[in-house]
Design a protein around this motif. Sequence first.
Motif, short mmCIF file in Angstrom:
data_model
loop_
_atom_site.label_atom_id
_atom_site.label_comp_id
_atom_site.label_asym_id
_atom_site.label_seq_id
_atom_site.Cartn_x
_atom_site.Cartn_y
_atom_site.Cartn_z
N PRO A 30 6.47 7.15 11.11
CA PRO A 30 7.44 6.04 11.01
C PRO A 30 6.87 4.69 11.45
CG PRO A 30 8.02 7.52 12.81
CD PRO A 30 6.96 8.20 12.02
N TYR B 7 4.90 3.26 8.64
CA TYR B 7 5.82 2.80 7.60
C TYR B 7 6.51 1.50 8.00
CZ TYR B 7 10.07 2.56 4.79
OH TYR B 7 11.09 2.13 3.98
N TYR B 8 7.03 1.45 9.23
CA TYR B 8 7.75 0.25 9.67
C TYR B 8 6.83 -0.94 9.88
CZ TYR B 8 12.00 2.98 10.19
OH TYR B 8 13.10 3.75 9.93
N ASN C 68 4.70 -1.75 7.72
CA ASN C 68 4.75 -2.35 6.39
C ASN C 68 6.07 -3.06 6.14
OD1 ASN C 68 2.40 -2.25 4.87
ND2 ASN C 68 2.72 -0.14 4.21
N THR D 5 -2.50 -0.06 9.32
CA THR D 5 -1.66 -0.43 8.18
C THR D 5 -1.61 -1.94 7.99
OG1 THR D 5 -0.27 1.52 8.52
CG2 THR D 5 0.68 -0.27 7.23
N LYS E 156 8.14 -2.79 1.04
CA LYS E 156 9.44 -2.19 1.37
C LYS E 156 9.81 -1.00 0.49
CE LYS E 156 11.33 -6.40 3.41
NZ LYS E 156 12.46 -7.34 3.47
N ILE F 233 10.45 5.10 2.39
CA ILE F 233 9.47 6.05 2.90
C ILE F 233 9.51 7.37 2.13
CG2 ILE F 233 11.00 6.95 4.70
CD1 ILE F 233 8.49 7.15 6.49
N GLN G 220 7.52 6.96 -0.98
CA GLN G 220 6.09 6.94 -0.70
C GLN G 220 5.56 8.34 -0.45
OE1 GLN G 220 4.37 4.07 1.91
NE2 GLN G 220 5.89 2.51 1.46
N GLN H 91 0.32 3.14 -0.88
CA GLN H 91 1.05 3.94 0.13
C GLN H 91 0.26 4.01 1.44
OE1 GLN H 91 -0.21 5.43 -2.74
NE2 GLN H 91 1.50 5.89 -4.09
N GLY I 113 0.48 2.59 4.35
CA GLY I 113 1.21 2.72 5.60
C GLY I 113 1.62 4.15 5.89
N THR I 114 2.24 4.80 4.91
CA THR I 114 2.69 6.17 5.09
C THR I 114 1.52 7.13 5.23
OG1 THR I 114 4.71 5.71 3.83
CG2 THR I 114 4.07 8.02 4.08
#
Length: 497
Positions: A59, A62-63, A65, A115, A186, A189, A192, A321, A323-324
């Motif tokens: 997370p 992801y966040y 990003n 990221t 955005k 998730i 992704q 993808q 970040g994930t």
Amino acid sequence: MKKKIQLPLQTANLVVGFMVWVLISSLLPFIRADINIPPERIAIITAVPVVLGSVLRIPLGYYANVFGARLVFLISFILLLFPVFFISQASSITDLVIGGTFLGIGGAVFSVGVTSLPKYYPKEKHGLINGIYGMGNIGTAVTTFAAPVIATQIGWVATVKLYLILLLAFALLNFFLGDRKEPRVKTPIVEQIKGVYKNEKLWLFSLFYFITFGSFVAFTVFLPNFLVDFFELGKVDAGIRTAGFIVVATLVRPIGGWLGDKFQPLFILMTVFAGLTIGSLILAFSPGLALYTVGVMLIAITSGIGNGVIFKLVPFYFNKQAGTVNGIVSMMGGLGGFFPPLLLAAIFSLTGSYSIGFMAFSQVSLVSLVLVLWLYYMDEMTLSKEVFDHTGQGILVTDSSGKILSINPAFTELTGYTEKEVIGKTPGILSSGKHDSAYYDAMWKAINETGIWQGEIWNKKKNGDIFLEFLMISAVNDDSDEVVRYVGTFTDITDHQ
């Protein structure tokens, strides 16, 4: 201006996060003087921060990003104030486990920088940039070395409270110096994850990082108590030696990223896993302190280089993808540090030796080496297929008897024949009838004598149209110099004629 300071700022953030992450394991010899901790519980207490520090990386990556690194680092440091203060008041094993679990936030911030930072630099520098950021791992060395020294002067409780000041200071630094205008991504998730979870490279990179970063974390939390118990070193001496391991592994990390930028990254990974295999084999034979140090340093160097190379590979293969994927891969690396200390402790309690555990590590490293070789081979095959499928020239491959084995999409576009219609047949289906047998005899004589023929030839499409093509036929020989197939490439030159 703020863009230029993001690399040093986020690297410093990682230093602080990792300083907090290993707070308990570094001070455990002092904490044990006040809190009775059975030997079999030590591994659990030192390993629990790794769990949340690993799982939260998905997370947080992801966040980073979605909201940007500034906000994620800021909130993370504020949240860390609570478990650090709670640990300073700990009086039982339960308190240490609860507080230690939430210290994992300090380790989870790793996925934020890997990221965020590539957004500020071109692709050819991603390996080096992520390698420099990864040097924030040295935060574990700072705490491992400094915390025991400070604790001998003011006690472990006061030492823990000093970290509250550090966290507040860096929360303020991120508030004022963090980039508010960082580009955002955005994509939900779930979408992704759906886009990457079937890709075998994701799980291979996760395994590789599980081994390389896992060995770094495992030795970081394992060495202080091991050196005290097994080699009967002093607490401060053990801390200094552990810090040495961390410093070496950290300093070579940007070298690994730089090597990944300059050379084929998979070649570098092959060397990494070969080194890990040899290093763990040395440790498996329970050597004296000098040879043990050699084995540990070999693991430090190769794991550090591996950590740098892997985060060159992630944005290269997973740009959209990142970040994930960074979160998933770094999570697996963190979990890689959770299991080895527990496994080594369990093996030692059963056998009185760590040799079996180190031998198992060597075998896992060897399997990883084989998997890197397989991945390289598959990459080469994929590259060849992409060239075959996307070239503008028509291509057909036949066996030694002339039966068609394969064609590319351009063949179908140029002739109208689909793969299903020509496989198993001979190129004679394209014959226009405009050339006599002497023409073909001369063609095959040249192929048999020189291995190649090229020239203009009239052929016929599926719809009956006659077209002029420039054709080149090459013979492919095996190791015994026997022809095993023929490859023909052609271009329609009717308009030029």
